[in-house]
Design a protein around this motif. Sequence first.
Motif, PDB file in Angstrom:
ATOM      1  N   ASN A 178       0.806  -1.216   0.000  1.00  0.00           N
ATOM      2  CA  ASN A 178       0.000   0.000   0.000  1.00  0.00           C
ATOM      3  C   ASN A 178       0.839   1.267   0.000  1.00  0.00           C
ATOM      4  N   VAL A 179       2.088   1.173   0.452  1.00  0.00           N
ATOM      5  CA  VAL A 179       2.910   2.387   0.579  1.00  0.00           C
ATOM      6  C   VAL A 179       4.172   2.329  -0.274  1.00  0.00           C
ATOM      7  N   THR A 180       4.248   1.370  -1.194  1.00  0.00           N
ATOM      8  CA  THR A 180       5.419   1.262  -2.065  1.00  0.00           C
ATOM      9  C   THR A 180       4.989   1.126  -3.518  1.00  0.00           C
ATOM     10  N   GLU A 181       5.937   1.392  -4.404  1.00  0.00           N
ATOM     11  CA  GLU A 181       5.693   1.225  -5.826  1.00  0.00           C
ATOM     12  C   GLU A 181       6.075  -0.188  -6.256  1.00  0.00           C
ATOM     13  N   GLU A 182       5.423  -0.660  -7.306  1.00  0.00           N
ATOM     14  CA  GLU A 182       5.813  -1.934  -7.889  1.00  0.00           C
ATOM     15  C   GLU A 182       7.260  -1.843  -8.352  1.00  0.00           C
ATOM     16  N   GLY A 183       8.047  -2.863  -8.041  1.00  0.00           N
ATOM     17  CA  GLY A 183       9.449  -2.850  -8.413  1.00  0.00           C
ATOM     18  C   GLY A 183      10.367  -2.286  -7.352  1.00  0.00           C
ATOM     19  N   SER A 184       9.798  -1.896  -6.205  1.00  0.00           N
ATOM     20  CA  SER A 184      10.633  -1.380  -5.122  1.00  0.00           C
ATOM     21  C   SER A 184      11.335  -2.518  -4.397  1.00  0.00           C
ATOM     22  N   VAL A 185      12.474  -2.220  -3.805  1.00  0.00           N
ATOM     23  CA  VAL A 185      13.222  -3.225  -3.065  1.00  0.00           C
ATOM     24  C   VAL A 185      12.435  -3.667  -1.836  1.00  0.00           C
ATOM     25  N   ASP A 186      11.764  -2.723  -1.172  1.00  0.00           N
ATOM     26  CA  ASP A 186      10.968  -3.062   0.011  1.00  0.00           C
ATOM     27  C   ASP A 186       9.937  -4.132  -0.335  1.00  0.00           C
ATOM     28  N   ARG A 187       9.211  -3.891  -1.419  1.00  0.00           N
ATOM     29  CA  ARG A 187       8.157  -4.826  -1.799  1.00  0.00           C
ATOM     30  C   ARG A 187       8.750  -6.175  -2.210  1.00  0.00           C
ATOM     31  N   ALA A 188       9.885  -6.153  -2.893  1.00  0.00           N
ATOM     32  CA  ALA A 188      10.512  -7.406  -3.320  1.00  0.00           C
ATOM     33  C   ALA A 188      10.946  -8.241  -2.119  1.00  0.00           C
ATOM     34  N   LEU A 189      11.578  -7.607  -1.135  1.00  0.00           N
ATOM     35  CA  LEU A 189      11.990  -8.334   0.063  1.00  0.00           C
ATOM     36  C   LEU A 189      10.784  -8.896   0.802  1.00  0.00           C
ATOM     37  N   SER A 190       9.754  -8.079   0.936  1.00  0.00           N
ATOM     38  CA  SER A 190       8.540  -8.513   1.628  1.00  0.00           C
ATOM     39  C   SER A 190       7.876  -9.672   0.899  1.00  0.00           C
ATOM     40  N   THR A 191       7.908  -9.647  -0.417  1.00  0.00           N
ATOM     41  CA  THR A 191       7.298 -10.707  -1.209  1.00  0.00           C
ATOM     42  C   THR A 191       8.041 -12.026  -1.033  1.00  0.00           C
ATOM     43  N   VAL A 192       9.374 -11.980  -0.974  1.00  0.00           N
ATOM     44  CA  VAL A 192      10.153 -13.199  -0.735  1.00  0.00           C
ATOM     45  C   VAL A 192       9.754 -13.808   0.613  1.00  0.00           C
ATOM     46  N   PHE A 202       7.870 -17.434   1.324  1.00  0.00           N
ATOM     47  CA  PHE A 202       8.448 -18.381   2.267  1.00  0.00           C
ATOM     48  C   PHE A 202       7.424 -18.773   3.333  1.00  0.00           C
ATOM     49  N   GLY A 203       6.771 -17.772   3.922  1.00  0.00           N
ATOM     50  CA  GLY A 203       5.807 -18.045   4.983  1.00  0.00           C
ATOM     51  C   GLY A 203       4.584 -18.795   4.499  1.00  0.00           C
ATOM     52  N   MET A 204       4.048 -18.389   3.354  1.00  0.00           N
ATOM     53  CA  MET A 204       2.808 -19.006   2.890  1.00  0.00           C
ATOM     54  C   MET A 204       3.040 -20.380   2.253  1.00  0.00           C
ATOM     55  N   TRP A 217      19.908 -12.093   0.470  1.00  0.00           N
ATOM     56  CA  TRP A 217      18.485 -12.304   0.241  1.00  0.00           C
ATOM     57  C   TRP A 217      18.242 -12.922  -1.141  1.00  0.00           C
ATOM     58  N   VAL A 218      19.037 -12.536  -2.132  1.00  0.00           N
ATOM     59  CA  VAL A 218      18.913 -13.136  -3.461  1.00  0.00           C
ATOM     60  C   VAL A 218      19.236 -14.631  -3.382  1.00  0.00           C
ATOM     61  N   LYS A 219      20.298 -14.979  -2.668  1.00  0.00           N
ATOM     62  CA  LYS A 219      20.662 -16.394  -2.510  1.00  0.00           C
ATOM     63  C   LYS A 219      19.552 -17.165  -1.799  1.00  0.00           C
ATOM     64  N   PHE A 220      18.990 -16.545  -0.771  1.00  0.00           N
ATOM     65  CA  PHE A 220      17.882 -17.184  -0.053  1.00  0.00           C
ATOM     66  C   PHE A 220      16.696 -17.398  -0.980  1.00  0.00           C
ATOM     67  N   ALA A 221      16.339 -16.362  -1.745  1.00  0.00           N
ATOM     68  CA  ALA A 221      15.189 -16.458  -2.648  1.00  0.00           C
ATOM     69  C   ALA A 221      15.423 -17.521  -3.713  1.00  0.00           C
ATOM     70  N   ASN A 222      16.639 -17.607  -4.247  1.00  0.00           N
ATOM     71  CA  ASN A 222      16.950 -18.647  -5.227  1.00  0.00           C
ATOM     72  C   ASN A 222      16.818 -20.038  -4.621  1.00  0.00           C
ATOM     73  N   THR A 223      17.294 -20.199  -3.402  1.00  0.00           N
ATOM     74  CA  THR A 223      17.208 -21.505  -2.742  1.00  0.00           C
ATOM     75  C   THR A 223      15.764 -21.862  -2.440  1.00  0.00           C
ATOM     76  N   LEU A 224      14.967 -20.880  -2.038  1.00  0.00           N
ATOM     77  CA  LEU A 224      13.533 -21.108  -1.832  1.00  0.00           C
ATOM     78  C   LEU A 224      12.871 -21.527  -3.141  1.00  0.00           C
ATOM     79  N   ARG A 225      13.237 -20.869  -4.219  1.00  0.00           N
ATOM     80  CA  ARG A 225      12.686 -21.222  -5.542  1.00  0.00           C
ATOM     81  C   ARG A 225      13.041 -22.665  -5.906  1.00  0.00           C
TER      82      ARG A 225
END
Length: 532
Positions: A132-146, A150-152, A222-230
């Motif tokens: 709600n408070v960030t733009e698409e493509g922001s680092v904040d949103r990307a980190l939160s999405t990873v 992971f959680g879901m 965080w990129v390494k974590f996201a790749n491993t999660l993928r």
Amino acid sequence: MKNKLTVSIFAGGALLAVSMMAGSCTDGFDSRNVNPYEATDEEMNRDNLKTGAFFTQQLRGVIPVGDNLGGEYQIVEMLNGGIFAGYFANIKDSYNIGNRHHDHYVIVNEWNAEPFAKAYTDVMQPWRSICNVTEEGSVDRALSTVVKVFGMSRVTDKYGPIPYSKFGTAMAVPYDSQQEVYNQFFTELDEAISVLTAYVDAGNEPYMARYDYIYSGNVMKWVKFANTLRLRLAMRISNVDSNKARTEATAAIDNKYGLLAAAADDAVVNQTSAFRYTNPLWEVTQSFNDMRMSATIECYMSGYNDPRLGSYFKAVTVDGQNQYRGMRNGMTSGFDAMKSVTSAANFNTDDAIPWMRAAEAYFLQAEAKLRLGVGNGEVKDLYEQGVRASFESAHASGVENYLADNTSVPLQSWVSPTNGQSVNTSTMLTNVTVAWDDNASANAKLQRIMVQKYIALYPDGMEAWSEMRRTGYPGQVSRAYSGNASVAANAVMSRLQFPSTEYTNNAANMAEAVQLLGGIDNAATRLWWDVN
């Protein structure tokens, strides 16, 4: 377990409402109407103040940690995956819900709803607030999405279909099939990894460091974590959609920053000067005295003379000797006698809680190479690197001797530390040695990978339980008693039932949810990816 109030919610959650007062536009308005004691939008964005609190809520909520949250962690993690995977066994005579529960495969409504409710309040809702408070493509949103993925992923792998793509659109949210949820996971990870990779390419300056309890703002990790999660999620679907699994596994492995590779990359919820918590594994097994080492992991680690035993569990004195002893899951009596002769988890009050360790990345690569022909390196080397990485994370020595052991197998019988009664486990467990055998069948190679992965995943029972269901390995010691007519004592629980609160609060969507599940809403119906 301390008494606690279980909060039930609508799956959709409440949307964040932001109201703003409008004022007239005059020349010099901005300069004359700035509150010197209030952060400006520019300052809020620069210091991540708009997103940081929501991000920390996610980090604390995926696997519950915080002040006096041992009981919550116990319900969300240990009384689900932890006991279903055979890492822990119940040693408490009775809870406020009675003396038959998840360790006996009896589903408890109060416990069953907790992982579901926590995920939507502490993972999905903060993510929505960040969006709600960030733009698409922001680092904040990307980190939160990873973090959201992971959680879901842990939630859908408990229940199957879940409300996901339409979250935040209504109070009663329709469900997505598990296949649809996984497809969205991959899309979201692909987009987030692209954003984070570009940020690292541009310099990898620490981002949101004061709010990041996992990597202190190191986006490359965080990129390494996201790749491993993928890669984890790709292998999860490999038995039902091998083409998609190959595509996603290849993308994860080929990313320029790669996967988790060493103990320094391990994702753990660190204790910081700004964030302190009581380690819930210490709280549940040592302070509450509610749970102990399971006979299943005892049989594997003791049979292999595994040097990691002392890192994982606390020694007890049995027959005048220091030993590491577990108890059988599903016991109905004899708890008091067991407490002094069974091992608690070896965690101190201020230890971190792990999310994902580098060892898993190697075992995932070993399986991807073995079964899908994807990735680099030899299966044997990847397997052995996984064991070495696990020893590194556990601060254990003797890994080369361990890897060379071609004779030791899991214990062929489990002996009770209190009365000496034994259970023949020779046909229950996966009886492979540690040493790699290039001449073994593909299935025997997979068994070795999965047994060592099981040991390395500790204490993450949720992930170990998922892998047991997906591959059928490793086998576990059967329960002393199962009170569930749909699940036998020697079987693995397939899923948790949908929370009863959903039938009350989201009644309009539950018939479709059960239809998407493809079977009866009980503990025996298998998830979409569980075909072995």
